[in-house]
Design a protein around this motif. Structure first.
Motif, PDB file in Angstrom:
ATOM      1  N   MET A 222      54.410  15.433  51.509  1.00 14.45           N
ATOM      2  CA  MET A 222      53.204  14.609  51.398  1.00 14.45           C
ATOM      3  C   MET A 222      52.058  15.501  50.939  1.00 14.45           C
ATOM      4  O   MET A 222      51.708  16.470  51.598  1.00 14.45           O
TER       5      MET A 222
ATOM      6  N   GLU B  33      52.664  14.406  58.625  1.00 12.66           N
ATOM      7  CA  GLU B  33      52.811  13.043  59.162  1.00 12.66           C
ATOM      8  C   GLU B  33      52.124  12.909  60.536  1.00 12.66           C
ATOM      9  O   GLU B  33      51.504  11.899  60.846  1.00 12.66           O
TER      10      GLU B  33
ATOM     11  N   GLU C 200      58.947  11.232  57.485  1.00  2.95           N
ATOM     12  CA  GLU C 200      58.053  10.227  56.894  1.00  2.95           C
ATOM     13  C   GLU C 200      58.803   8.929  56.609  1.00  2.95           C
ATOM     14  O   GLU C 200      58.200   7.876  56.447  1.00  2.95           O
TER      15      GLU C 200
END
Ligand code: 6R9
Length: 571
Positions: A1, A339, A477
């Motif tokens: 991410m 996350e 995730e």
């Protein structure tokens, strides 16, 4: 991410200007906060407890709030001083002297903390053990340290192989027991009769304070030896990183069997004279949120494994509690998944600050400050007074963005002073003036450090080095994945392939379609070479008692190899 940096929240942070502080820093400045700077009389138990008990404004302030399902108790600084004095007198009566090793093998309780300080007050060295240790683990540690006394509870006694421990002269039993002989001491009976006054044994800053055993990947656990001098760093990081203010209610979730539970569950908060919440009993999302709500916790230090459990327990639970007292949250022990940071912003409306350090380093070294932008996935920057770098195997510094050994320039206050009875092992940590951590990491061009894995966990697949943490973070995730542990599995063609072990969130069932979906999710979200070729669904991921994923164990299971020392494996 790929996440944007999260800017500091405005506020009155103890360390407002990090770069400036770093540039002009001198540890001498921190030393002035201790009474020994004036008096020359050193004992960390005095600085943490007695000093506040002697202060009329503080003596009746709660030092310890003990909260367990079956017991609630509050001890003021004055009460904790007296209780630890009484125990120190008991120790002295039974011949315990400066430098002796006295071990604690019992759950967290007010008696644990009174005993702990009693040990330090006589100048002895405390060795805290996880209550869940079985016989072999207890034997290894008591044998290696040649401990002469153990403090435990009657129901744990069966795991202490007394006959095989010739140095162990006395056992203090916290609780009722049939055992009565010269060897056994009843905690309650003897402390009750003991004086509440005690003349503290003044020691040298370089005298022994703690022995923390940590497991290596092979061989017996090693005794990491810490001295009173460590308090300088515990104090400084309590100020800059934990951002402690006089009226804080602080909760560190770590057990004192783990270094986090001593350095930051005992020393840092009490050096700053704040109220310290100690929770007994098992983890459930309700009981954890409930602890914050009930005691109005303002500062909270925990670990990724716990945060991940809270993330997967969902938002409905959290809504039942008032967590608005929280001001500052930190994490340690494993890399903090982006996350989880995202969850923290949503669920708590707070940033979670990652901190990196080790049993050996005794205190925090690389951290995220309240006053600094957080780059999610990064463990932050070194504290003032500490120089960190990425070095190659010869100890030469590497340029930014290159993966290598995470290393620290020797000479910070809380550094271990020895590996107990093993000078060779101690020496092996150092190359070229650097303490080499055994972690691999890189530093970006702005000086933020990024953890990649333990060196022995880093995967080499078709010539690409892949940090298991990156893959694990991507895996969790995926909505179906609760936890993940990733290893390299030997492969004739690629060197290693990536194999992922996962647990699933409630409501998901393992089938080929789901596993393929997860694989593609990592492939498209991270990269093709980082996508696991094999995914196996498990009921649990093996972890240490401090919450570290035991990749080494996953690997041994996968390859059918002996599992080595598993004494720190969580049930
Ligand atoms: C305090 C503690 C040390 C090892 C360390 C590293 C891992 C700790 C971390 C982290 C990534 C962090 N570790 N903090 N990895 N990010 N913020 O954990 O001591 O039990 O001795 O473990 O834990 O691998 O080398 P210890």
């Amino acid at each position: 991410m790929d996440m944007q940096p999260i800017a500091a929240r405005p506020g009155n942070h103890n360390l407002a200007n990090y770069e400036e502080k770093r540039a002009s820093f001198d540890w001498e400045e921190v030393k002035k906060n201790f009474s020994w700077y004036e008096t020359g009389k050193v004992n960390v138990a005095y600085e943490t407890i007695d000093r506040h008990a002697e202060n009329p404004d503080k003596k009746n302030q709660p030092a310890l709030i003990y909260s367990a399902p079956d017991r609630e108790e509050v001890l003021t600084f004055d009460q904790l001083k007296k209780a630890s004095n009484q125990f120190a007198n008991v120790l002295k009566d039974h011949g315990i002297e400066k430098g002796d090793r006295v071990f604690l093998f019992m759950p967290r309780s007010p008696e644990f903390y009174a005993s702990f300080f009693g040990i330090l007050k006589v100048g002895a060295i405390a060795g805290p053990l996880f209550e869940a240790f079985m016989e072999q683990a207890v034997r290894d540690r008591l044998e290696d340290s040649e401990a002469t006394m153990l403090i435990t509870t009657p129901d744990l006694l069966y795991r202490v192989p007394e006959n095989e421990l010739p140095n162990l002269k006395k056992i203090v039993l916290v609780g009722d027991s049939e055992k009565i002989s010269e060897r056994y001491i009843n905690y309650y009976k003897e402390t009750e009769q003991a004086s509440e006054e005690f003349d503290i044994e003044w020691v040298d800053l370089e005298d022994g304070m703690l022995l923390h055993y940590t497991s290596g990947s092979t061989g017996k656990p090693k005794g990491v030896y810490h001295v009173h001098n460590a308090m300088i760093q515990h104090y400084a990081t309590g100020d800059w990183v934990i951002d402690l203010k006089e009226d804080d209610i602080y909760w560190c979730t770590a057990d004192p069997g783990w270094v986090t539970g001593t350095s930051y569950g005992i020393f840092a908060p009490w050096l700053h004279g704040v109220t310290n919440v100690i929770r007994g009993g098992r983890f459930t999302p309700e009981s954890w949120y409930g602890t914050i709500d009930k005691h109005n916790v303002t500062v909270w230090y925990s670990a990724p494994t716990a945060f991940r459990k809270l993330v997967s327990s969902g938002v409905d639970v959290i809504k039942q509690f008032d967590l608005s007292s929280l001001r500052h949250v930190m994490s340690v022990g494993e890399p903090l998944n982006p996350e989880v940071i995202t969850w923290g912003m949503k669920a708590l409306n707070l940033r979670i600050h990652d901190t990196w350090w080790m049993t050996e380093t005794g205190g925090m070294l690389i951290v995220n400050y309240p006053s600094m932008d957080i780059r999610p996935g990064s463990m932050g920057k070194p504290i003032p007074g500490v120089e960190a770098a990425i070095v190659d195997d010869q100890g030469n510094e590497l340029p930014p963005n290159q993966m290598g050994n995470l290393a620290i320039k020797q000479g910070w206050p809380s550094m271990m002073r020895a590996i107990w009875k093993n000078p060779g092992k101690y020496e092996s940590y150092f190359i070229n003036g650097w303490y080499v951590s055994g972690d691999s990491a890189y530093m970006d061009e702005d000086g933020y450090f990024w953890f990649q894995g333990r060196l022995d966990d880093v995967i080499n697949t078709s010539g690409e080095r892949v940090g298991p943490f990156e893959v694990e973070s991507k895996l969790i995730e995926h909505p179906a994945v609760a936890e993940a542990g990733v290893i390299g599995k030997p492969d004739p063609e690629r060197g290693e392939i990536i194999k992922a072990f996962i647990t699933l969130n409630d409501g998901y069932e393992a089938n080929d379609e789901l596993l393929e979906d997860i694989r593609v999710f990592v492939k498209t979200g991270l990269s093709a070479h980082a996508a696991p070729r094999e995914i196996e669904v498990k009921d649990t991921i093996p972890k240490t008692r401090s919450g570290k994923i035991m990749r080494r164990l996953l690997k041994s299971w996968e390859l059918g190899l002996p599992t080595g020392d598993t004494s720190t494996l969580e049930e």
